[in-house]
Motif scaffolding. Structure first.
Motif, PDB file in Angstrom:
ATOM      1  N   GLY A   1      33.859  50.265  39.787  1.00  0.00           N
ATOM      2  CA  GLY A   1      33.142  50.168  38.519  1.00  0.00           C
ATOM      3  C   GLY A   1      34.060  49.731  37.399  1.00  0.00           C
TER       4      GLY A   1
ATOM      5  N   PHE B   1      33.855  46.424  35.174  1.00  0.00           N
ATOM      6  CA  PHE B   1      33.763  46.538  33.718  1.00  0.00           C
ATOM      7  C   PHE B   1      34.812  45.647  33.063  1.00  0.00           C
TER       8      PHE B   1
ATOM      9  N   PHE C   1      27.028  43.040  34.121  1.00  0.00           N
ATOM     10  CA  PHE C   1      27.539  44.377  34.447  1.00  0.00           C
ATOM     11  C   PHE C   1      26.452  45.427  34.298  1.00  0.00           C
TER      12      PHE C   1
ATOM     13  N   PHE D   1      26.798  47.347  37.815  1.00  0.00           N
ATOM     14  CA  PHE D   1      26.869  48.799  37.611  1.00  0.00           C
ATOM     15  C   PHE D   1      25.689  49.538  38.265  1.00  0.00           C
TER      16      PHE D   1
END
Lengths: 610, 415
Positions: A28, A32, B322, B327
Motif C-alpha cells: 500500500g 501511495f 490509488f 488501495f
C-alpha cells in the motif's frame, strides 16, 4: 500445551495477521508513493512515452516580381516521413515502402545516409506523393509502423526554367550547412533555400517551424493527433518582392537561342535594379522540390553545357571590345588621349609592335579615326596605340583601382569576382612569366588576363549611363545597396566621347558594328565585343543601353553568347530585350519584329532607318 | 428461512464468498479493459469472454467441492500428491510455454485449452503437507523432524524450478513456511531452515555475508540448538555462500536479466527493464484517481506488456488510480486473507486448519509477489494475481481451493 488449543490457534492467527498487515501495508505504501507522491513524474514519463514532437514546416514566403506577379509560391503537397528509430527498423520500413513509392535501392541507401546524419529527426522520404500513393499507404498503415503522412506546403516555381538561376531552388538542409553560423537555429530535415534568391533571403523567406505532437503506441504506430498538448504554430516566411520584371524575364527565356550557352542581364541604370537575369541552358527548379532524384542530379551535374551554372554572375569571360571604353577612359583620365585627334598610325589592318604584327579585326583597315569613330568601328589598331600611351603598369593599376578585380556585390549568394591583374607581378604569381609591354595591346582591346561576368559589364555600362556612378546591382526590393555604389569618377569630358562612340555603333546603316540592331522607337547604343577563346569559337558580347528618344537610358542590357563568334549576333538579343522592356513600360504594343535586321528579314519597310 | 440458513451454512463464510465473487467479476471487467487497445490485438481483445466462461466453470467446481467431506480430501491427499508430482514431471517432457514465459515448459496443451499442472500440484502439496504435519502431537524439537515436510515440498518445487518457473517455486516456499508455522513449528527452527537462503542472497557481498554468519552463530548459541543442528546450519550457510556464484552462472540469461533488472530497471530499459519501467509508469501516471475505465494510455498504446495476465494490476492502477483502484483492491485482498485466517483460527482439526492456512500462504505469496512486481519491489517472476489475472487453470485451482476452505468452514468452523 495442546498444539491446536484455541489459544495457540489465536496466537498464530494474530502472528499471521501481523505478517499480512506488514506485507499489504508495504504494498500500500509503495503504491501511495508511486501514484500519489510521484504522480507528476510518471505522468510526464507516460506522455514522453507516447507523444512524439513533429515539426510543422512553415510555408515559405512567396516571391513576387516588380509588378506583383508570382515567381515562387507554395501548393499543398503530401509528404511521407518516418519517425526516428533504430536503423534496422527504418530500413525495414523503407523496404516495405519501396514498391509503393518506387524507391530504388540507391534511393534507400541515400535515405539511410540522411537518417544517419540526423538520427533524432523524422526522415522525410517524399514530399510529392500522389493521392493514389497516399491511399495505398493509409490502407497498410498497421504494417508500416513509424510512417506518417502530412500535408505540407510545397514550393512551386510556375515559370520553372525561365527563373531558375535567379531564384535558385530549395532542398533539405545538409550537414555542412547545419554547421555554418549562417544557419544557426536550424535543425536537420528543414527545407532551406539552396541557391539564388531562395538562399540569399532564406532568413526572410524561411519562416520558423512549428511543433505538433502525435500519440504513438509501443510499436511505433501513430495512433492519433494529441490535441491537449499545445501546438506551436509555424511562423510563415515573409514574402519577398523583386525588382525583376517577370514578363521581361520570360521574353528573354523565349528569345534566347535554345542551342546556345550564355546569359542576358538587364539592369536599370542609376538604381542598379536588376530587371532580368537569365542564363542558358537552364533547368527546372521544381525538380529539386522534395529532394531531387539522384539520377537527374547526376545528369545535371555531368552535362557539359553546365545548366546549373549561372553564367550571368558566375561565368567570367574576357570582355573583348566592350572593354575598349575603359581603355579610352583611362587614357583620357591620364591626359594621354585627345578624343578628337586621330592616332599617329592609321589603321591598315594591323600594326607592327616589336617583332610582332598585331592585326585589326578588319583586314582592310580603318584609316585615321577619332575616338567616337574608333569605338563605332571597334578599331583594334586605334586602341593598341591608346594602350601603348597608357603603358602596361599604369593600365593594370588604373584598371584595378576602378574595380575590375572585384565583384558587383549583387544580392545573390555566389558571384564570381572579375579577374584583372593588379600589376605586372601578377603574371609571375599566376603564370610564372613576366609580361612585356606587348601585353598592354591585348588588354587594351579587352583580351588577355581580364575576365568579367555579364552582370559586371552591365553594371559598368549602367555607370556610363549614370554619370559614372551606379548602385550595386540589386534583385530584391528590400535590399538597400546604397553603400555598395560604384563610382568610376569620370566626368562629362570623358563620358561624352564614349557615349557618342557607342551611339554611332548602332546608327542604322551607319557603318557601326551593330547598325543592324537599331530600334525604331528608342535611342539605342552599345558596344559589341568578340572575345578570343582558346577552346573554340569566339564568345560574342554586346552591352547596350536604351531609352526614349532624347531621354536618358532606362535599361542597360548585357548579352554574352558562348561561341557566338560576332558581337553583332549578341546585339540582336540585347536590342530585342531593351525594346520589349521599353515598349511595355511605355504602353506600346510589343512586336516580334524589333531590330532593323528583323525588319529587313521580315520584308517590312523601315523608313525610320533611312 | 431455515432453507436459506442451511444454504448459507453449507457455503461456509458468505462474506469471504462474496468478496471473492466480487473480485472475480471485477477481474473479468479488467480483462475486458485489457483487451481495449488502440490497435486491437486479436489475441487479447476477446479473452474476457473466455474468462467469464472460466469463472462459470470455476463457480460450478466450487459448488461441487463444497459438497465433499473434508475426510475425503484427507484420504485423497496421498494420491493427489503423487498424481500432481507425476504431472509436473510429465510437463517437463511435453510442456510448452505461453505469454511472458514463452521459453518455459509450464503448460500442458490439451487441444482447446492449456492446463498449468503446477497450480494443481500446489493444492495437492498443501493437502499432503497438512496430512503429515497434522499428525504432530508436539512441536518439532529439531531440524530432523522437519525433514519430511521439507522433502515433500522440495520434490514438486524442484520440478517447477526445472520448467523453469521461479515464481511458482517461491509460492511453494511460502506454502512450506505457512504450513510449518500453523503446525506449531518454533520460529527459531524455521529461521534455521531458511537461513541458508538468506545466506545465499547475502553471499554477493562478502561483508554482509560475514555479518550474517556471525549473527547466525550467536543465534545458535543462545537458541541452544543441538550441536549437530548448529554444525549443519552453519555448513549449509557456508555451502550456500560457496555455490552462489556457480548457481548464478547456471541461471538462464533471462532469469539473470530479470534479477539484475529488479535491482536497477534502468540498466536495460528496452529489454528486461521494459516490463518494470512501463508498469511503474502506468501505475504512477494513473495518479490518485486514475485515467478512467478502459482509458489507460500505457495499456491502450501497448506499452504495458502482459496487461491481461501478469500485469493486470497495473491496468487497475492506471485506470482507477490509488483511491479507486489499487488501495481498494489491496483492501479486498486483505479482507479475503483475513477471513481465511479467521477460518483457520476457528477450525480445531489440525489437518483442516493447516490446509486453510496453507491456502492462505499460497494466495498471500501470489498477491505480494505479483503486486510487488508491478510496482517494482519484487523481481519479475511471472505469477498471476488470484481472481484478477486472465487464466483458466489458475482461476479453477483458486476456486477449488476456495471450495475446500468453505467446506472446512461450513463443516467445522461454526461460522
Amino acid at each position: 500445551m495442546h498444539l491446536f488449543h484455541p489459544h495457540a490457534r489465536r496466537r498464530r492467527a494474530q502472528g499471521a495477521l501481523a505478517v499480512l498487515a506488514l506485507g499489504l501495508g508495504t504494498l500500500g505504501f509503495a503504491f501511495f508513493e508511486t501514484q500519489v507522491l510521484k504522480n507528476d513524474t510518471y505522468a510526464l514519463q507516460s506522455d514522453a512515452n507516447r507523444l512524439r514532437p513533429l515539426p510543422i514546416p512553415p510555408p515559405r514566403g512567396s516571391i513576387f516580381d516588380r509588378n506583383g506577379e508570382i515567381l515562387a509560391d507554395n501548393v499543398p503537397g503530401y509528404a511521407l516521413s518516418l519517425l526516428p528509430g533504430p536503423p534496422d527498423t527504418v530500413r525495414a520500413a523503407l523496404e516495405r515502402l519501396a514498391p509503393l513509392l518506387g524507391l530504388t535501392p540507391a534511393r534507400i541507401d541515400a535515405l539511410m545516409a540522411r537518417r544517419r546524419r540526423a538520427p533524432g529527426q523524422p526522415l522525410v522520404v517524399s514530399t510529392d506523393l500522389t493521392f493514389e500513393q497516399v491511399s495505398a499507404i493509409e490502407e497498410r498503415r498497421l504494417f508500416l509502423p513509424g510512417v506518417y503522412i502530412d500535408m505540407r506546403p510545397k514550393r512551386r516555381y510556375p515559370d520553372g526554367a525561365a527563373v531558375a538561376h535567379l531564384l535558385g531552388y530549395v532542398g533539405e538542409i545538409s550537414e555542412d550547412e547545419l554547421a555554418r553560423p549562417e544557419f544557426e537555429g536550424y535543425s536537420a530535415g528543414q527545407v532551406i533555400g539552396k541557391t539564388g534568391i531562395e538562399r540569399r533571403y532564406e532568413r526572410t523567406l524561411g519562416g520558423t517551424p512549428g511543433v505538433r505532437y502525435v500519440e504513438m503506441d509501443a510499436h511505433g504506430r501513430i495512433v492519433g493527433e494529441y490535441a491537449p498538448r499545445r501546438v506551436v504554430a509555424p511562423v510563415p516566411g515573409e514574402d519577398l518582392r523583386l525588382h525583376v520584371d517577370l514578363d521581361l524575364q520570360r521574353w528573354i527565356a523565349k528569345i534566347f537561342p535554345d542551342t546556345m550557352r550564355g546569359a542576358i542581364v538587364a539592369v536599370e541604370p542609376g538604381t542598379g535594379h536588376v530587371l532580368a537575369m537569365y542564363s542558358n541552358p537552364s533547368f527546372d527548379p521544381n525538380l529539386f522540390v522534395g529532394g531531387i532524384d539522384p539520377e537527374v542530379w547526376r545528369r545535371l551535374n555531368e552535362d557539359p553545357a553546365k545548366p546549373l551554372l549561372n553564367r550571368a554572375t558566375d561565368g567570367t569571360y574576357p570582355p573583348g571590345s566592350t572593354f575598349k571604353l575603359v581603355t579610352a577612359a583611362i587614357a583620357m583620365e591620364l591626359g594621354v588621349l585627345d578624343p578628337d585627334q586621330p592616332m599617329q598610325i592609321p589603321c591598315r589592318g594591323g600594326m607592327q609592335y616589336g617583332n610582332r604584327y598585331f592585326r585589326c579585326w578588319e583586314r582592310s583597315g580603318h584609316g585615321y579615326l577619332t575616338l567616337p569613330d574608333a569605338i563605332k568601328v571597334s578599331c583594334d589598331v586605334y586602341f593598341y596605340q591608346v594602350g601603348l600611351k597608357i603603358g602596361l603598369e599604369r593600365f593594370l593599376s588604373e584598371g584595378t583601382r576602378l574595380g575590375f578585380a572585384s565583384a558587383s556585390g549583387v544580392d545573390l549568394p555566389s558571384e564570381k569576382s572579375g579577374i584583372f591583374p593588379d600589376g605586372p607581378r601578377w603574371y609571375r604569381r599566376r603564370w610564372g612569366w613576366d609580361p612585356t609591354q606587348a601585353e598592354v595591346l591585348s588588354l587594351a582591346i579587352g583580351q588577355g588576363a581580364n575576365d568579367q561576368s555579364p552582370l559586371r559589364m552591365a553594371q559598368l555600362y549602367a555607370a556610363l549611363a549614370g554619370n559614372g556612378r551606379v548602385m550595386a546591382p540589386r534583385i530584391a526590393a528590400d535590399d538597400d545597396g546604397s553603400e555598395r555604389r560604384w563610382d568610376l569618377g569620370w566626368g562629362d569630358e570623358i563620358l561624352e566621347p564614349l557615349l557618342e562612340g557607342i551611339r554611332r555603333v548602332t546608327i542604322p546603316n551607319g557603318g557601326g558594328t551593330a547598325g543592324m540592331s537599331a530600334l525604331e522607337h528608342w535611342d539605342w547604343r552599345g558596344k559589341t565585343g568578340t572575345s578570343q577563346n582558346a577552346h573554340g569559337d569566339d564568345h560574342a558580347w554586346f552591352v547596350g543601353m536604351a531609352g526614349p528618344r532624347g531621354g536618358k537610358p532606362e535599361i542597360v542590357v548585357a548579352v554574352l553568347l558562348e561561341f557566338g563568334q560576332h558581337g553583332w549576333v549578341a546585339a540582336q538579343y540585347a536590342a530585342k530585350t531593351a525594346d520589349y522592356y521599353l515598349r511595355r513600360k511605355y504602353g506600346m504594343p510589343t512586336d516580334t519584329v524589333q531590330t532593323l535586321m528583323e525588319h529587313y528579314r521580315a520584308g517590312r519597310p523601315a523608313r525610320w532607318a533611312q | 428461512m431455515i432453507l436459506i440458513q442451511r444454504l448459507r451454512a453449507s457455503l461456509g463464510d458468505t462474506t469471504l464468498l462474496l468478496l471473492v465473487l466480487g473480485l472475480s467479476l471485477f477481474g473479468v471487467a479488467m480483462v475486458y479493459s485489457a483487451g481495449q487497445l488502440d490497435v486491437p490485438d486479436p489475441a487479447v481483445q476477446w479473452v474476457w469472454k473466455k474468462q467469464l466462461l472460466f469463472l462459470g466453470v470455476s463457480v460450478f467446481v466450487f459448488l461441487v467441492v463444497t459438497r465433499i467431506q473434508v475426510r475425503w480430501f484427507e484420504w485423497a491427499a496421498v494420491p493427489a500428491y503423487v498424481i500432481g508430482t507425476a504431472l509436473l514431471a510429465l510437463t517437463l517432457v511435453i510442456g510448452r510455454g505461453y505469454g511472458t514465459a514463452q521459453g518455459t515448459k509450464s503448460w500442458i496443451d490439451l487441444g482447446p485449452i492449456l492446463v498449468q499442472p503446477s497450480q494443481f500440484a500446489i493444492l495437492a502439496t498443501i493437502l499432503m503437507l497438512a496430512r503429515v504435519t497434522g499428525n504432530w502431537r508436539e512441536p518439532p524439537r529439531s531440524l530432523w523432524t522437519l525433514i519430511t515436510p521439507v522433502m515433500l515440498v522440495l520434490v514438486p518445487m524442484g520440478l517447477v524450478m526445472l520448467q523453469p518457473d521461479l515464481g511458482t517455486a517461491m509460492v511453494f516456499t511460502a506454502i512450506l513456511l505457512a504450513v510449518l508455522y500453523w503446525a506449531g513449528t518454533p520460529l527459531g527452527l524455521m529461521f534455521m531452515l531458511v537461513s541458508p537462503v538468506v545466506g545465499l542472497l547475502l553471499s554477493f557481498n562478502a561483508g554482509l555475508f560475514s555479518i550474517h554468519m556471525v549473527l547466525l552463530v550467536v543465534f545458535l548459541y543462545f537458541y541452544r540448538a543441538y550441536l549437530w543442528e548448529g554444525v549443519t546450519v552453519v555448513a549449509a550457510n557456508l555451502a550456500a555462500g560457496t555455490i552462489a556464484l556457480p548457481l548464478w552462472n547456471s541461471l538462464a540469461g533471462y532469469q539473470k536479466a530479470r534479477l539484475l533488472v529488479f535491482l536497477d530497471p534502468s540498466i536495460d530499459p528496452r529489454g528486461a527493464g521494459w516490463h518494470v519501467i512501463q508498469s511503474r509508469v502506468a501505475i504512477g501516471s494513473g495518479g490518485p484517481f486514475g485515467k478512467g475505465f478502459t482509458l489507460g494510455s500505457q495499456k491502450r498504446l501497448a506499452f504495458l506488456p502482459e496487461q491481461h495476465t501478469d500485469f493486470i494490476f497495473s491496468v487497475i492502477g492506471e485506470e482507477f488510480g490509488f483511491f479507486f483502484g489499487t488501495f481498494p483492491v489491496l483492501l479486498v485482498f486483505g479482507l479475503i486473507l483475513w477471513r481465511i485466517t479467521r477460518i483457520a483460527e476457528r477450525v480445531p482439526d489440525p489437518f483442516a486448519g493447516i490446509v486453510v492456512f496453507g491456502i492462505f500462504g499460497a494466495w498471500f505469496a501470489h498477491v505480494v509477489v505479483n503486486i510487488g512486481m508491478t510496482v517494482g519491489i519484487m523481481p519479475i517472476t511471472g505469477i498471476p494475481l488470484p481472481f484478477l489475472s486472465y487464466g483458466g487453470s489458475f482461476l479453477l485451482a483458486s476456486y477449488l481451493a476456495l471450495g475446500l476452505v468453505q467446506r472446512i468452514a461450513a463443516e467445522q468452523g461454526r461460522m
